[in-house]
Write an enzyme that holds these catalytic residues in place. Structure first.
Site, mmCIF file in Angstrom:
data_model
loop_
_atom_site.group_PDB
_atom_site.id
_atom_site.type_symbol
_atom_site.label_atom_id
_atom_site.label_comp_id
_atom_site.label_asym_id
_atom_site.label_seq_id
_atom_site.Cartn_x
_atom_site.Cartn_y
_atom_site.Cartn_z
ATOM 1 N N ILE A 157 3.608 12.135 2.717
ATOM 2 C CA ILE A 157 2.167 13.107 2.866
ATOM 3 C C ILE A 157 2.031 13.555 4.317
ATOM 4 O O ILE A 157 1.074 13.944 4.400
ATOM 5 C CB ILE A 157 1.048 12.244 2.237
ATOM 6 N N HIS A 210 3.756 14.298 -3.620
ATOM 7 C CA HIS A 210 2.754 13.079 -3.541
ATOM 8 C C HIS A 210 1.648 13.663 -2.827
ATOM 9 O O HIS A 210 0.764 12.858 -2.389
ATOM 10 C CB HIS A 210 3.423 12.009 -2.935
HETATM 11 C C1 BV8 Z 1 3.020 8.612 -12.569
HETATM 12 C C2 BV8 Z 1 0.965 8.918 -2.113
HETATM 13 C C3 BV8 Z 1 2.456 9.407 -14.741
HETATM 14 C C4 BV8 Z 1 -0.327 8.086 -1.810
HETATM 15 C C5 BV8 Z 1 2.404 7.787 -3.303
HETATM 16 C C6 BV8 Z 1 1.380 1.345 -13.722
HETATM 17 C C7 BV8 Z 1 0.538 2.343 -13.667
HETATM 18 C C8 BV8 Z 1 0.583 3.524 -13.422
HETATM 19 C C9 BV8 Z 1 1.708 4.003 -13.324
HETATM 20 C C10 BV8 Z 1 2.672 2.990 -12.876
HETATM 21 C C11 BV8 Z 1 2.616 1.755 -13.317
HETATM 22 N N1 BV8 Z 1 3.665 1.125 -13.177
HETATM 23 C C12 BV8 Z 1 4.822 2.111 -12.598
HETATM 24 C C13 BV8 Z 1 4.137 3.108 -12.827
HETATM 25 C C14 BV8 Z 1 4.847 4.627 -12.164
HETATM 26 C C15 BV8 Z 1 4.388 4.474 -10.694
HETATM 27 C C16 BV8 Z 1 5.336 3.642 -9.909
HETATM 28 O O1 BV8 Z 1 6.426 4.125 -9.958
HETATM 29 N N2 BV8 Z 1 4.965 2.330 -9.451
HETATM 30 C C17 BV8 Z 1 6.056 1.888 -8.623
HETATM 31 C C18 BV8 Z 1 5.079 0.967 -7.844
HETATM 32 C C19 BV8 Z 1 6.759 0.923 -9.528
HETATM 33 N N3 BV8 Z 1 4.402 6.111 -10.461
HETATM 34 C C20 BV8 Z 1 3.237 6.591 -10.390
HETATM 35 O O2 BV8 Z 1 2.112 6.389 -10.729
HETATM 36 C C21 BV8 Z 1 3.451 8.047 -10.277
HETATM 37 N N4 BV8 Z 1 2.846 8.871 -11.238
HETATM 38 O O3 BV8 Z 1 4.044 7.941 -13.159
HETATM 39 O O4 BV8 Z 1 2.251 9.485 -13.431
HETATM 40 C C22 BV8 Z 1 3.415 10.560 -15.029
HETATM 41 C C23 BV8 Z 1 4.854 10.560 -14.742
HETATM 42 C C24 BV8 Z 1 5.284 11.641 -15.074
HETATM 43 C C25 BV8 Z 1 4.882 12.762 -15.762
HETATM 44 C C26 BV8 Z 1 3.475 12.613 -16.133
HETATM 45 C C27 BV8 Z 1 2.898 11.518 -15.767
HETATM 46 C C28 BV8 Z 1 2.827 8.634 -8.790
HETATM 47 C C29 BV8 Z 1 3.522 7.770 -7.846
HETATM 48 C C30 BV8 Z 1 2.982 8.522 -6.597
HETATM 49 C C31 BV8 Z 1 2.082 7.391 -5.592
HETATM 50 N N5 BV8 Z 1 1.633 7.941 -4.305
HETATM 51 N N6 BV8 Z 1 2.071 8.213 -2.361
HETATM 52 C C32 BV8 Z 1 -0.184 7.365 -0.389
HETATM 53 O O5 BV8 Z 1 1.201 7.489 0.408
HETATM 54 O O6 BV8 Z 1 -1.007 6.749 0.037
HETATM 55 S S1 BV8 Z 1 3.870 6.909 -3.491
HETATM 56 C C33 BV8 Z 1 4.195 6.345 -2.028
HETATM 57 O O7 BV8 Z 1 4.899 5.128 -2.004
HETATM 58 C C34 BV8 Z 1 4.897 7.237 -0.853
HETATM 59 O O8 BV8 Z 1 4.700 8.633 -1.215
HETATM 60 C C35 BV8 Z 1 6.325 6.978 -1.545
HETATM 61 O O9 BV8 Z 1 6.668 7.791 -2.649
HETATM 62 C C36 BV8 Z 1 6.364 5.491 -1.895
HETATM 63 C C37 BV8 Z 1 7.209 4.840 -1.201
HETATM 64 O O10 BV8 Z 1 8.385 4.818 -1.496
HETATM 65 P P1 BV8 Z 1 9.404 5.287 -0.405
HETATM 66 O O11 BV8 Z 1 9.067 6.729 0.396
HETATM 67 O O12 BV8 Z 1 10.788 5.065 -1.081
HETATM 68 O O13 BV8 Z 1 9.205 4.492 0.901
HETATM 69 P P2 BV8 Z 1 9.602 3.005 0.911
HETATM 70 O O14 BV8 Z 1 8.807 2.379 2.019
HETATM 71 O O15 BV8 Z 1 9.633 2.359 -0.315
HETATM 72 O O16 BV8 Z 1 11.198 3.027 1.204
HETATM 73 C C38 BV8 Z 1 11.614 3.487 2.425
HETATM 74 C C39 BV8 Z 1 13.223 3.340 2.660
HETATM 75 O O17 BV8 Z 1 13.402 3.658 3.999
HETATM 76 C C40 BV8 Z 1 13.404 1.901 2.452
HETATM 77 O O18 BV8 Z 1 14.629 1.827 1.562
HETATM 78 C C41 BV8 Z 1 14.062 1.870 4.005
HETATM 79 O O19 BV8 Z 1 15.144 0.732 3.899
HETATM 80 C C42 BV8 Z 1 14.435 2.960 4.389
HETATM 81 N N7 BV8 Z 1 14.348 3.313 5.804
HETATM 82 C C43 BV8 Z 1 13.493 2.723 6.778
HETATM 83 N N8 BV8 Z 1 13.528 3.124 8.093
HETATM 84 C C44 BV8 Z 1 14.736 4.079 8.017
HETATM 85 C C45 BV8 Z 1 15.178 3.980 6.552
HETATM 86 N N9 BV8 Z 1 16.193 4.709 6.213
HETATM 87 C C46 BV8 Z 1 16.792 5.684 7.004
HETATM 88 N N10 BV8 Z 1 16.338 5.538 8.199
HETATM 89 C C47 BV8 Z 1 15.335 4.841 8.834
HETATM 90 N N11 BV8 Z 1 15.196 4.788 10.320
#
Ligand code: BV8
Length: 234
Positions: free
Chosen positions: A95, A111
Site C-alpha cells: 500500500i 490491497h
Molecule cells: C478476501 C492491506 C474474500 C492492509 C492487506 C478469515 C476471514 C476472512 C478472510 C480470510 C480468513 N482466513 C483467510 C482469509 C483470507 C485472507 C487471508 O489470506 N488471510 C491470511 C492471513 C491467511 N485474505 C483476505 O481476507 C483477502 N480478502 O479473502 O476476501 C474474497 C476473496 C476473493 C474474492 C472475493 C472475496 C484480503 C487480503 C488483503 C488484506 N490486506 N494489506 C494493510 O496493509 O494494513 S494484506 C498485507 O499483508 C499486505 O498487503 C500483504 O499482502 C500481506 C503481507 O504479505 P506479503 O506482502 O507477502 O508480506 P510478508 O511480510 O508476509 O512477506 C514478505 C516476504 O518478503 C517474506 O517472505 C520475506 O522473506 C521477504 N523479504 C523480506 N525482505 C526481503 C524479502 N525478499 C526480498 N528482499 C528483501 N529485502
C-alpha cells in the site's frame, strides 16, 4: 510475450518499511487481523485511523525512498512499453507508493493505497497525505458538519474483496512469465495467482527466504530484492 509481476512487502523492506512477517503480524500488541478488518474499524475507528495515520506519516518521511528493486521494475516497464510484442502488468500487494516514486507508470494496488482515502458512502477515493479521523471534513463538502468522519483509509482489509481481481486473473491465465518478488505467499487471493498461470508459463520467485508458495515456482532465487531483481530483469 505476456509478463505479470507480483510484489509484496519484501520489495519495500530495504526501503525501511517493515514487512508484515517482520512485524510478526503484530502492531503495538494488536494482530493485523484485529486492526486491518472492517469489523475492527466498526468497533474502534479511532485505533484503526491511528494505525494507518502512523504508517502514512512514516511513509512520507525523507529516509523512506524507493530501492534498486523498485527502480529496476520501473525501467523494465519502460523497456516493455517500447515493445509492441510485450504486455506487462505490475501488481503489488503493498500500500506504499514506492513503485510510483521509482517511476512505475501503471501499478495495480490490489490491497489499496495508504496515500488515498475512501468515502464510506460514495466509495469514491481521494489522494490523501494527512491524518484521518472521525472529525475529518469531507473533501467534497468541507463545511457540512454532518459529513465529518466519512472517510476511511483506501486499504483492502482482511475479509474485503481485493482490487482488480478480474484484470489480475486475466493476466495470470495468459502469462508467459510470472515473477513474484518479496512475498511470503500467505495472504490470499494474491498467493493463489501463481497457481492460475498456465502450465507453459515460466514462474520465478525472488525472495529472501523460502515461502509457502515456493514449490509452485520453476525457479526460486534467494536473496535481497535490491540485488536479485535487477539481475533477473536485465
Ligand atoms: C478476501 C492491506 C474474500 C492492509 C492487506 C478469515 C476471514 C476472512 C478472510 C480470510 C480468513 N482466513 C483467510 C482469509 C483470507 C485472507 C487471508 O489470506 N488471510 C491470511 C492471513 C491467511 N485474505 C483476505 O481476507 C483477502 N480478502 O479473502 O476476501 C474474497 C476473496 C476473493 C474474492 C472475493 C472475496 C484480503 C487480503 C488483503 C488484506 N490486506 N494489506 C494493510 O496493509 O494494513 S494484506 C498485507 O499483508 C499486505 O498487503 C500483504 O499482502 C500481506 C503481507 O504479505 P506479503 O506482502 O507477502 O508480506 P510478508 O511480510 O508476509 O512477506 C514478505 C516476504 O518478503 C517474506 O517472505 C520475506 O522473506 C521477504 N523479504 C523480506 N525482505 C526481503 C524479502 N525478499 C526480498 N528482499 C528483501 N529485502
Amino acid at each position: 510475450m505476456n509478463i505479470l509481476i507480483l510484489t509484496g512487502a519484501g520489495v519495500s523492506a530495504e526501503s525501511g518499511i517493515p514487512t508484515f512477517r517482520d512485524a510478526n503480524g503484530l502492531w503495538e500488541g494488536h494482530a493485523f487481523e484485529d486492526v486491518a478488518t472492517p469489523e475492527a474499524f466498526a468497533r474502534n475507528p479511532v485505533l484503526v485511523h491511528q494505525f494507518y495515520n502512523e504508517r502514512r506519516r512514516r511513509l512520507q518521511e525523507s529516509d523512506i525512498q524507493p530501492n534498486a528493486a523498485h527502480v529496476a521494475l520501473a525501467e523494465f516497464e519502460q523497456a516493455c512499453a517500447d515493445r509492441d510484442d510485450i504486455r506487462f502488468l505490475l501488481v503489488t500487494q503493498n500500500i506504499d507508493d514506492l513503485h510510483e516514486r521509482a517511476g512505475s507508470q501503471n501499478v495495480l494496488h490490489m490491497h489499496g493505497e495508504l496515500l488515498k482515502a475512501q468515502c464510506l458512502e460514495s466509495l469514491q477515493t481521494y489522494p490523501w497525505k494527512d491524518d484521518l479521523s472521525l472529525e475529518t471534513p469531507h473533501p467534497d463538502d468541507p463545511d457540512d458538519e454532518s459529513k465529518r468522519g466519512y472517510l476511511r483509509p483506501h486499504v483492502v482489509w482482511f475479509g474485503e474483496m481485493p482490487i482488480g481481481l478480474n484484470q489480475i486473473s486475466e493476466a495470470a491465465s495468459n502469462a508467459d512469465l510470472f515473477l513474484a518478488i518479496g512475498t511470503s505467499g500467505v495472504v490470499y487471493p494474491a498467493a493463489g495467482i501463481v497457481a492460475s498461470t498456465p502450465h507453459a508459463c515460466r514462474r520465478i520467485e525472488i525472495n529472501l527466504d523460502a515461502t509457502e508458495a515456493s514449490s509452485a515456482f520453476d525457479e526460486t532465487i534467494r536473496g535481497p530484492a535490491s540485488i536479485e531483481v535487477g539481475k533477473v530483469l536485465q
